[in-house]
Design a protein around this motif. Structure first.
Motif, PDB file in Angstrom:
ATOM      1  N   PHE A  66       0.752  -1.117   0.082  1.00 44.78           N
ATOM      2  CA  PHE A  66      -0.010  -0.023   0.100  1.00 44.78           C
ATOM      3  C   PHE A  66       1.324   0.967  -0.020  1.00 44.78           C
ATOM      4  O   PHE A  66       2.008   1.764   0.601  1.00 44.78           O
ATOM      5  CB  PHE A  66      -0.556  -0.018   1.188  1.00 44.78           C
ATOM      6  CG  PHE A  66      -1.733   1.017   1.634  1.00 44.78           C
ATOM      7  CD1 PHE A  66      -3.043   0.594   0.518  1.00 44.78           C
ATOM      8  CD2 PHE A  66      -2.618   1.393   2.291  1.00 44.78           C
ATOM      9  CE1 PHE A  66      -4.381   1.887   0.235  1.00 44.78           C
ATOM     10  CE2 PHE A  66      -2.673   2.443   2.773  1.00 44.78           C
ATOM     11  CZ  PHE A  66      -4.287   2.476   1.119  1.00 44.78           C
ATOM     12  N   TYR A  67       1.128   1.916  -1.043  1.00 43.46           N
ATOM     13  CA  TYR A  67       1.622   2.633  -1.017  1.00 43.46           C
ATOM     14  C   TYR A  67       0.607   4.661  -1.440  1.00 43.46           C
ATOM     15  O   TYR A  67       0.144   4.708  -2.090  1.00 43.46           O
ATOM     16  CB  TYR A  67       2.485   2.728  -2.187  1.00 43.46           C
ATOM     17  CG  TYR A  67       3.773   2.473  -2.564  1.00 43.46           C
ATOM     18  CD1 TYR A  67       4.536   1.398  -1.429  1.00 43.46           C
ATOM     19  CD2 TYR A  67       4.775   2.603  -3.668  1.00 43.46           C
ATOM     20  CE1 TYR A  67       5.456   0.695  -1.313  1.00 43.46           C
ATOM     21  CE2 TYR A  67       5.853   1.707  -3.321  1.00 43.46           C
ATOM     22  CZ  TYR A  67       6.111   0.926  -2.279  1.00 43.46           C
ATOM     23  OH  TYR A  67       7.416   0.085  -2.259  1.00 43.46           O
ATOM     24  N   TYR A  69      -1.967   5.490  -0.193  1.00 43.77           N
ATOM     25  CA  TYR A  69      -2.817   5.529  -0.139  1.00 43.77           C
ATOM     26  C   TYR A  69      -3.685   5.185  -0.858  1.00 43.77           C
ATOM     27  O   TYR A  69      -4.784   4.995  -1.568  1.00 43.77           O
ATOM     28  CB  TYR A  69      -3.636   6.596   0.375  1.00 43.77           C
ATOM     29  CG  TYR A  69      -3.105   7.235   1.361  1.00 43.77           C
ATOM     30  CD1 TYR A  69      -3.124   7.500   2.744  1.00 43.77           C
ATOM     31  CD2 TYR A  69      -2.738   8.867   1.433  1.00 43.77           C
ATOM     32  CE1 TYR A  69      -2.458   7.511   4.005  1.00 43.77           C
ATOM     33  CE2 TYR A  69      -1.603   9.466   2.375  1.00 43.77           C
ATOM     34  CZ  TYR A  69      -1.806   8.679   4.195  1.00 43.77           C
ATOM     35  OH  TYR A  69      -1.085   9.835   4.339  1.00 43.77           O
ATOM     36  N   ASN A  70      -2.582   4.097  -1.759  1.00 47.73           N
ATOM     37  CA  ASN A  70      -3.312   3.821  -3.628  1.00 47.73           C
ATOM     38  C   ASN A  70      -2.097   2.125  -3.872  1.00 47.73           C
ATOM     39  O   ASN A  70      -0.902   1.646  -2.983  1.00 47.73           O
ATOM     40  CB  ASN A  70      -3.024   4.521  -4.836  1.00 47.73           C
ATOM     41  CG  ASN A  70      -4.141   4.220  -5.213  1.00 47.73           C
ATOM     42  OD1 ASN A  70      -4.239   3.673  -6.077  1.00 47.73           O
ATOM     43  ND2 ASN A  70      -4.504   5.847  -5.756  1.00 47.73           N
ATOM     44  N   MET A  71      -2.182   1.534  -4.156  1.00 42.21           N
ATOM     45  CA  MET A  71      -1.525   1.096  -5.979  1.00 42.21           C
ATOM     46  C   MET A  71      -0.360   1.881  -6.151  1.00 42.21           C
ATOM     47  O   MET A  71      -0.075   2.926  -5.956  1.00 42.21           O
ATOM     48  CB  MET A  71      -1.995   0.042  -7.033  1.00 42.21           C
ATOM     49  CG  MET A  71      -2.238   0.981  -7.187  1.00 42.21           C
ATOM     50  SD  MET A  71      -3.228   0.042  -8.925  1.00 42.21           S
ATOM     51  CE  MET A  71      -4.891  -0.339  -7.845  1.00 42.21           C
ATOM     52  N   PHE A 105      -2.761  -6.778   0.591  1.00 45.18           N
ATOM     53  CA  PHE A 105      -2.030  -5.475   0.003  1.00 45.18           C
ATOM     54  C   PHE A 105      -1.525  -5.715   1.406  1.00 45.18           C
ATOM     55  O   PHE A 105      -1.834  -5.673   2.341  1.00 45.18           O
ATOM     56  CB  PHE A 105      -1.902  -4.259  -0.396  1.00 45.18           C
ATOM     57  CG  PHE A 105      -3.370  -4.169   0.161  1.00 45.18           C
ATOM     58  CD1 PHE A 105      -3.623  -3.165   1.639  1.00 45.18           C
ATOM     59  CD2 PHE A 105      -4.622  -4.396  -0.667  1.00 45.18           C
ATOM     60  CE1 PHE A 105      -4.539  -2.162   1.813  1.00 45.18           C
ATOM     61  CE2 PHE A 105      -5.870  -3.761  -0.444  1.00 45.18           C
ATOM     62  CZ  PHE A 105      -5.616  -3.589   1.186  1.00 45.18           C
ATOM     63  N   VAL A 107       0.359  -3.025   4.642  1.00 43.13           N
ATOM     64  CA  VAL A 107       0.380  -1.501   5.025  1.00 43.13           C
ATOM     65  C   VAL A 107       1.116  -1.647   6.443  1.00 43.13           C
ATOM     66  O   VAL A 107       1.497  -1.797   6.588  1.00 43.13           O
ATOM     67  CB  VAL A 107      -0.766  -0.731   5.517  1.00 43.13           C
ATOM     68  CG1 VAL A 107      -1.125   0.406   6.410  1.00 43.13           C
ATOM     69  CG2 VAL A 107      -2.266  -1.525   4.517  1.00 43.13           C
ATOM     70  N   TYR A 114      -4.840   4.155  11.280  1.00 43.56           N
ATOM     71  CA  TYR A 114      -6.236   4.473  10.057  1.00 43.56           C
ATOM     72  C   TYR A 114      -7.095   4.209  11.392  1.00 43.56           C
ATOM     73  O   TYR A 114      -8.171   3.426  10.167  1.00 43.56           O
ATOM     74  CB  TYR A 114      -5.537   3.105   9.305  1.00 43.56           C
ATOM     75  CG  TYR A 114      -4.522   3.416   8.481  1.00 43.56           C
ATOM     76  CD1 TYR A 114      -4.786   4.121   7.196  1.00 43.56           C
ATOM     77  CD2 TYR A 114      -2.778   2.618   8.253  1.00 43.56           C
ATOM     78  CE1 TYR A 114      -3.847   4.213   6.076  1.00 43.56           C
ATOM     79  CE2 TYR A 114      -2.496   3.217   7.720  1.00 43.56           C
ATOM     80  CZ  TYR A 114      -2.377   3.844   6.436  1.00 43.56           C
ATOM     81  OH  TYR A 114      -1.646   4.245   5.413  1.00 43.56           O
ATOM     82  N   VAL A 124      -8.303   1.923   6.286  1.00 42.60           N
ATOM     83  CA  VAL A 124      -8.012   0.858   4.721  1.00 42.60           C
ATOM     84  C   VAL A 124      -8.798   0.762   3.944  1.00 42.60           C
ATOM     85  O   VAL A 124      -8.752   1.141   3.265  1.00 42.60           O
ATOM     86  CB  VAL A 124      -6.928   0.255   5.101  1.00 42.60           C
ATOM     87  CG1 VAL A 124      -7.083  -0.569   3.827  1.00 42.60           C
ATOM     88  CG2 VAL A 124      -5.714   0.737   5.928  1.00 42.60           C
ATOM     89  N   CYS A 128     -10.040   1.993  -0.576  1.00 42.61           N
ATOM     90  CA  CYS A 128     -10.815   0.965  -0.992  1.00 42.61           C
ATOM     91  C   CYS A 128     -11.418   0.993  -2.311  1.00 42.61           C
ATOM     92  O   CYS A 128     -12.044   0.234  -2.941  1.00 42.61           O
ATOM     93  CB  CYS A 128     -10.242  -0.564  -0.702  1.00 42.61           C
ATOM     94  SG  CYS A 128      -8.818  -0.721  -0.026  1.00 42.61           S
ATOM     95  N   TYR A 147      -5.660  -7.459   4.076  1.00 41.64           N
ATOM     96  CA  TYR A 147      -4.385  -6.768   4.232  1.00 41.64           C
ATOM     97  C   TYR A 147      -3.929  -7.022   5.424  1.00 41.64           C
ATOM     98  O   TYR A 147      -4.453  -6.958   6.307  1.00 41.64           O
ATOM     99  CB  TYR A 147      -4.534  -6.090   3.541  1.00 41.64           C
ATOM    100  CG  TYR A 147      -4.790  -4.971   4.616  1.00 41.64           C
ATOM    101  CD1 TYR A 147      -4.860  -3.749   5.594  1.00 41.64           C
ATOM    102  CD2 TYR A 147      -6.799  -5.186   4.281  1.00 41.64           C
ATOM    103  CE1 TYR A 147      -6.273  -3.376   6.284  1.00 41.64           C
ATOM    104  CE2 TYR A 147      -7.786  -4.300   4.843  1.00 41.64           C
ATOM    105  CZ  TYR A 147      -8.020  -3.218   5.810  1.00 41.64           C
ATOM    106  OH  TYR A 147      -8.797  -2.793   7.132  1.00 41.64           O
ATOM    107  N   HIS A 149      -1.894  -4.694   8.527  1.00 41.39           N
ATOM    108  CA  HIS A 149      -0.592  -3.656   8.942  1.00 41.39           C
ATOM    109  C   HIS A 149       0.665  -4.131  10.106  1.00 41.39           C
ATOM    110  O   HIS A 149       0.872  -5.112  10.242  1.00 41.39           O
ATOM    111  CB  HIS A 149      -1.448  -2.561  10.002  1.00 41.39           C
ATOM    112  CG  HIS A 149      -2.487  -2.811   9.184  1.00 41.39           C
ATOM    113  ND1 HIS A 149      -2.831  -1.493   9.042  1.00 41.39           N
ATOM    114  CD2 HIS A 149      -4.080  -2.453   9.783  1.00 41.39           C
ATOM    115  CE1 HIS A 149      -3.825  -0.739   8.651  1.00 41.39           C
ATOM    116  NE2 HIS A 149      -4.642  -1.800   9.596  1.00 41.39           N
TER     117      HIS A 149
END
Length: 182
Positions: A66-67, A69-71, A105, A107, A114, A124, A128, A147, A149
């Motif tokens: 997770f980069y 807040y995204n892919m 993914f 995190v 989060y 999270v 998505c 996912y 953390h």
């Protein structure tokens, strides 16, 4: 059989994502792994080959860190190129219909960060929505993300903590795949 679209820019140095993939391989899962950073270091995606891979499988897993807040950028680029009009959507774009869309993914930050009062301010799942909408738009079955953390050494997690959690993550992913095959 399941397809994993692996999008990690530094896979060889990964503790979490690498452990997840190793666990899947060691459990004799019937999977095809497409490491898109290794396949396309220049980002020149072979759209037809990627589409052929998608057509061969019912379960499509997107595995990545997770980069921001995204892919990672390459995975976004992959979607932009591969999920094209009249393949993934449009009047004739039903090639992915009824396939399972499975985000998987890792995190870096803690779960506590989060939350509404945490450092990241949002859960999270709130980040998505675009994945869910992509699945709906392409007539795929959206499966809630898998996912965990705490994958960042910089955030104070140890290599062994990260690997242990990655093994648990892989077990959840395996269980999800088993359930989807029933």
């Amino acid at each position: 059989m399941s397809l994993i679209i692996l999008a990690h820019p530094n896979y060889d140095k990964s503790f979490a994502n690498k452990t997840i993939i190793e666990e899947l391989k060691s459990n004799n899962m019937n999977i095809e792994i497409r490491d898109i950073y290794a396949l396309y270091p220049d980002y020149d995606i072979d759209v037809r080959e990627e589409q052929k891979a998608l057509l061969r499988h019912r379960n499509i897993i997107f595995q990545y860190p997770f980069y921001w807040y995204n892919m990672p950028a390459i995975l976004k680029h992959w979607f932009d190129r591969v999920f094209e009009y009249q393949f993934a959507y449009g009047s004739k774009g039903d090639k992915l219909k009824d396939k399972n869309f499975i985000p998987s993914f890792t995190v870096g930050s803690s779960e506590r960060s989060y939350t509404a009062l945490g450092f990241q301010h949002f859960r999270v799942y709130e980040f998505c929505r675009h994945l869910e909408q992509t699945a709906y738009h392409t007539q795929m079955n959206y499966i809630d993300p898998i996912y965990f953390h705490g994958t960042s050494i910089a955030a104070g997690y140890t290599e062994e903590e990260i690997r242990a959690n990655a093994r648990l993550h892989a077990k959840k992913l395996i269980q999800t795949l088993i359930e989807l095959e029933r």
